[in-house]
Each structure stands twice: as C-alpha cells, then as structure tokens.
Design a protein around this motif. Structure first.
Motif, PDB file in Angstrom:
ATOM      1  N   SER A  36       0.825  -1.206   0.000  1.00  0.00           N
ATOM      2  CA  SER A  36       0.000   0.000   0.000  1.00  0.00           C
ATOM      3  C   SER A  36       0.857   1.253   0.000  1.00  0.00           C
ATOM      4  N   LEU A  37       1.929   1.233   0.775  1.00  0.00           N
ATOM      5  CA  LEU A  37       2.856   2.363   0.788  1.00  0.00           C
ATOM      6  C   LEU A  37       3.412   2.610  -0.609  1.00  0.00           C
ATOM      7  N   CYS A  38       3.822   1.542  -1.280  1.00  0.00           N
ATOM      8  CA  CYS A  38       4.397   1.683  -2.617  1.00  0.00           C
ATOM      9  C   CYS A  38       3.387   2.284  -3.588  1.00  0.00           C
ATOM     10  N   ILE A  39       2.136   1.918  -3.443  1.00  0.00           N
ATOM     11  CA  ILE A  39       1.087   2.442  -4.320  1.00  0.00           C
ATOM     12  C   ILE A  39       0.732   3.877  -3.943  1.00  0.00           C
ATOM     13  N   LEU A  40       0.527   4.134  -2.662  1.00  0.00           N
ATOM     14  CA  LEU A  40       0.115   5.471  -2.229  1.00  0.00           C
ATOM     15  C   LEU A  40       1.210   6.507  -2.434  1.00  0.00           C
ATOM     16  N   GLN A  41       2.469   6.104  -2.320  1.00  0.00           N
ATOM     17  CA  GLN A  41       3.580   7.051  -2.424  1.00  0.00           C
ATOM     18  C   GLN A  41       3.800   7.552  -3.840  1.00  0.00           C
ATOM     19  N   ALA A  42       3.422   6.788  -4.837  1.00  0.00           N
ATOM     20  CA  ALA A  42       3.671   7.168  -6.234  1.00  0.00           C
ATOM     21  C   ALA A  42       3.134   8.568  -6.506  1.00  0.00           C
ATOM     22  N   GLY A  43       4.029   9.441  -6.952  1.00  0.00           N
ATOM     23  CA  GLY A  43       3.647  10.806  -7.289  1.00  0.00           C
ATOM     24  C   GLY A  43       3.642  11.780  -6.128  1.00  0.00           C
ATOM     25  N   LEU A  44       3.933  11.309  -4.930  1.00  0.00           N
ATOM     26  CA  LEU A  44       3.958  12.179  -3.747  1.00  0.00           C
ATOM     27  C   LEU A  44       5.378  12.279  -3.212  1.00  0.00           C
ATOM     28  N   TRP A  46       8.250  12.078  -0.326  1.00  0.00           N
ATOM     29  CA  TRP A  46       8.422  11.246   0.867  1.00  0.00           C
ATOM     30  C   TRP A  46       8.093  12.027   2.123  1.00  0.00           C
ATOM     31  N   ALA A  47       8.410  13.307   2.153  1.00  0.00           N
ATOM     32  CA  ALA A  47       8.112  14.124   3.338  1.00  0.00           C
ATOM     33  C   ALA A  47       6.607  14.134   3.591  1.00  0.00           C
ATOM     34  N   SER A  48       5.833  14.281   2.548  1.00  0.00           N
ATOM     35  CA  SER A  48       4.377  14.282   2.678  1.00  0.00           C
ATOM     36  C   SER A  48       3.865  12.922   3.153  1.00  0.00           C
ATOM     37  N   VAL A  49       4.383  11.866   2.557  1.00  0.00           N
ATOM     38  CA  VAL A  49       3.935  10.518   2.930  1.00  0.00           C
ATOM     39  C   VAL A  49       4.303  10.211   4.380  1.00  0.00           C
ATOM     40  N   ARG A  50       5.538  10.523   4.759  1.00  0.00           N
ATOM     41  CA  ARG A  50       5.981  10.254   6.130  1.00  0.00           C
ATOM     42  C   ARG A  50       5.122  11.019   7.133  1.00  0.00           C
ATOM     43  N   ARG A  51       4.849  12.279   6.831  1.00  0.00           N
ATOM     44  CA  ARG A  51       4.040  13.115   7.715  1.00  0.00           C
ATOM     45  C   ARG A  51       2.606  12.594   7.798  1.00  0.00           C
ATOM     46  N   SER A  52       2.083  12.089   6.687  1.00  0.00           N
ATOM     47  CA  SER A  52       0.680  11.663   6.618  1.00  0.00           C
ATOM     48  C   SER A  52       0.452  10.201   6.960  1.00  0.00           C
ATOM     49  N   TRP A  53       1.511   9.406   7.079  1.00  0.00           N
ATOM     50  CA  TRP A  53       1.328   7.959   7.232  1.00  0.00           C
ATOM     51  C   TRP A  53       0.466   7.564   8.426  1.00  0.00           C
ATOM     52  N   PRO A  54       0.632   8.156   9.603  1.00  0.00           N
ATOM     53  CA  PRO A  54      -0.264   7.764  10.703  1.00  0.00           C
ATOM     54  C   PRO A  54      -1.743   8.007  10.359  1.00  0.00           C
ATOM     55  N   TYR A  56      -2.990   8.022   7.235  1.00  0.00           N
ATOM     56  CA  TYR A  56      -3.344   7.023   6.226  1.00  0.00           C
ATOM     57  C   TYR A  56      -3.612   5.678   6.886  1.00  0.00           C
ATOM     58  N   ARG A  57      -2.774   5.308   7.836  1.00  0.00           N
ATOM     59  CA  ARG A  57      -2.942   4.024   8.523  1.00  0.00           C
ATOM     60  C   ARG A  57      -4.309   3.973   9.204  1.00  0.00           C
ATOM     61  N   SER A  58      -4.673   5.042   9.862  1.00  0.00           N
ATOM     62  CA  SER A  58      -5.978   5.094  10.535  1.00  0.00           C
ATOM     63  C   SER A  58      -7.120   5.088   9.516  1.00  0.00           C
ATOM     64  N   ALA A  59      -7.000   5.909   8.478  1.00  0.00           N
ATOM     65  CA  ALA A  59      -8.059   6.017   7.478  1.00  0.00           C
ATOM     66  C   ALA A  59      -8.267   4.706   6.725  1.00  0.00           C
ATOM     67  N   PHE A  60      -7.194   3.967   6.519  1.00  0.00           N
ATOM     68  CA  PHE A  60      -7.289   2.724   5.766  1.00  0.00           C
ATOM     69  C   PHE A  60      -7.269   1.501   6.679  1.00  0.00           C
ATOM     70  N   LEU A  83      -6.250   9.493   1.776  1.00  0.00           N
ATOM     71  CA  LEU A  83      -5.768  10.070   0.526  1.00  0.00           C
ATOM     72  C   LEU A  83      -6.976  10.177  -0.393  1.00  0.00           C
ATOM     73  N   ARG A  84      -7.115  11.282  -1.080  1.00  0.00           N
ATOM     74  CA  ARG A  84      -8.313  11.528  -1.889  1.00  0.00           C
ATOM     75  C   ARG A  84      -8.140  11.144  -3.358  1.00  0.00           C
ATOM     76  N   ASN A  85      -7.415  10.104  -3.617  1.00  0.00           N
ATOM     77  CA  ASN A  85      -7.213   9.634  -4.986  1.00  0.00           C
ATOM     78  C   ASN A  85      -8.072   8.380  -5.162  1.00  0.00           C
ATOM     79  N   ARG A  86      -9.166   8.530  -5.899  1.00  0.00           N
ATOM     80  CA  ARG A  86     -10.128   7.428  -6.062  1.00  0.00           C
ATOM     81  C   ARG A  86      -9.492   6.160  -6.632  1.00  0.00           C
ATOM     82  N   ARG A  87      -8.627   6.316  -7.633  1.00  0.00           N
ATOM     83  CA  ARG A  87      -8.000   5.143  -8.254  1.00  0.00           C
ATOM     84  C   ARG A  87      -7.114   4.394  -7.272  1.00  0.00           C
ATOM     85  N   LYS A  88      -6.342   5.123  -6.475  1.00  0.00           N
ATOM     86  CA  LYS A  88      -5.463   4.464  -5.505  1.00  0.00           C
ATOM     87  C   LYS A  88      -6.275   3.788  -4.408  1.00  0.00           C
TER      88      LYS A  88
END
Length: 189
Positions: A36-44, A46-54, A56-60, A83-88
C-alpha cells in the motif's frame, strides 16, 4: 543520507542515497502495508507521505487485509485522513481482496512469495495480480521489504556497491555514477 527502505527510498533516483536493508515483514498485514505504501507514495513526496502515514494508517483501517477487502472505496474516501485519490483507494480495496484470495490458496502471502523462483517472475506476478502496480512499483515493492530475489546479472552489476541490488541495477550503475533515466517510472503513476 542513510535511511531504511522503504521510507524515503530513492530507489537510485539520487546518487548520494544510502538505502539500508528493509526489515522483513512479520505478517501478511505488514506485507500489505508495504504494498500500500508503494502504491500510495507514487507521485507524492516522501516528506508528505511520512508526515501523513499515521493518518493514512488510521483512514485505511490499519491496513488490515480482511477489513479493507470488504470496505467500500467511497466510504474510505470519506474517512478523515484518507488520501483523496479514487483510483489508488479502489486499488487498495481490490488488492486487499486479491491478498485474501492468495491467502486462501497458499495460507500466507509470505508462503506465496517463497514459491516464486525469481525477481522477474515476482515482478510479473505482482503486476498481473495487483492493481496500480506496474514494473517500477513491483520492483520497488520487492526492494522495499528486502525481497530475497537477486538474479545473476544483478550480482554481476552490483559487485562492490554498498547499495541494495535493486537500487544499483535500476539506476544502471556499477557502484557509482549518476543514475540513468527510468523509462518505466511514468508508466506506474
């Protein structure tokens, strides 16, 4: 700059990156979270992903495969922190369902991966069985959890390099030098 895969792993995008080996997942949930990390991170970034991961973990649903397999993508999109990306998000649900099928066939995802004979086969299978996974994402996923695959040509190309094989070969390097362009990168986004 040193880091432990998958976090901030440049996968040979930066010459100075030092990618430490990843810790092998201990459960199917951890394998799925890394996918999931590999998919969600594409196009973002790392700073954003690292900051948002907790968030994302809760939301998913803490990346619990059984829960995500039965979740509605529209409901997940409405959860705080998602994350508000419908395809992901749709890919996460479909991939959780595929994980469930793999577990029904093989008992565990780790057992399924152990049955695959090479990295090339593993990359092909990941692309065929999972959504939003192209060649780059498949290789990155195997690298991100420290996959056991290393083809003879990778051993030859990476001799003397301190980076993991995937990083060196992906960059087309023999231990140092600037990374080569990655024509597959845009196909995975």
């Amino acid at each position: 700059m040193s880091h432990r895969a998958p976090w901030e792993c440049s996968f040979a995008k930066e010459e100075r990156s030092r990618c430490l080996p990843a810790k092998k997942p201990r459960s199917d949930r951890e394998y799925f979270e890394v996918l999931s990390l590999c998919i969600l991170q594409a196009g973002l970034s790392w700073a954003s992903v690292r900051r948002s991961w907790p968030r994302y973990r809760s939301a998913f649903l803490n990346f619990e495969v059984a829960k995500l397999a039965h979740a509605a993508p529209a409901a997940l999109l409405r959860r705080p922190g998602a994350l508000r990306n419908r395809r992901k998000v749709a890919a996460l649900v479909a991939n959780a369902q595929e994980f469930e099928r793999i577990r029904a066939e093989h008992g565990t995802f780790a057992r399924y991966l152990r049955a695959v004979k090479s990295e090339k086969d593993a990359c092909t299978i990941l692309q065929e069985r999972f959504r939003h996974v192209g060649p780059y994402t498949a290789e990155f996923y195997l690298h991100a959890w420290g996959g056991p695959y290393m083809l003879p040509e990778r051993r030859r190309l990476t001799r003397g390099c301190s980076r993991p094989a995937g990083c060196c070969v992906r960059a087309g390097m023999r231990g140092s030098g600037p990374p080569a362009a990655d024509p597959q990168r845009s196909a995975d986004s």
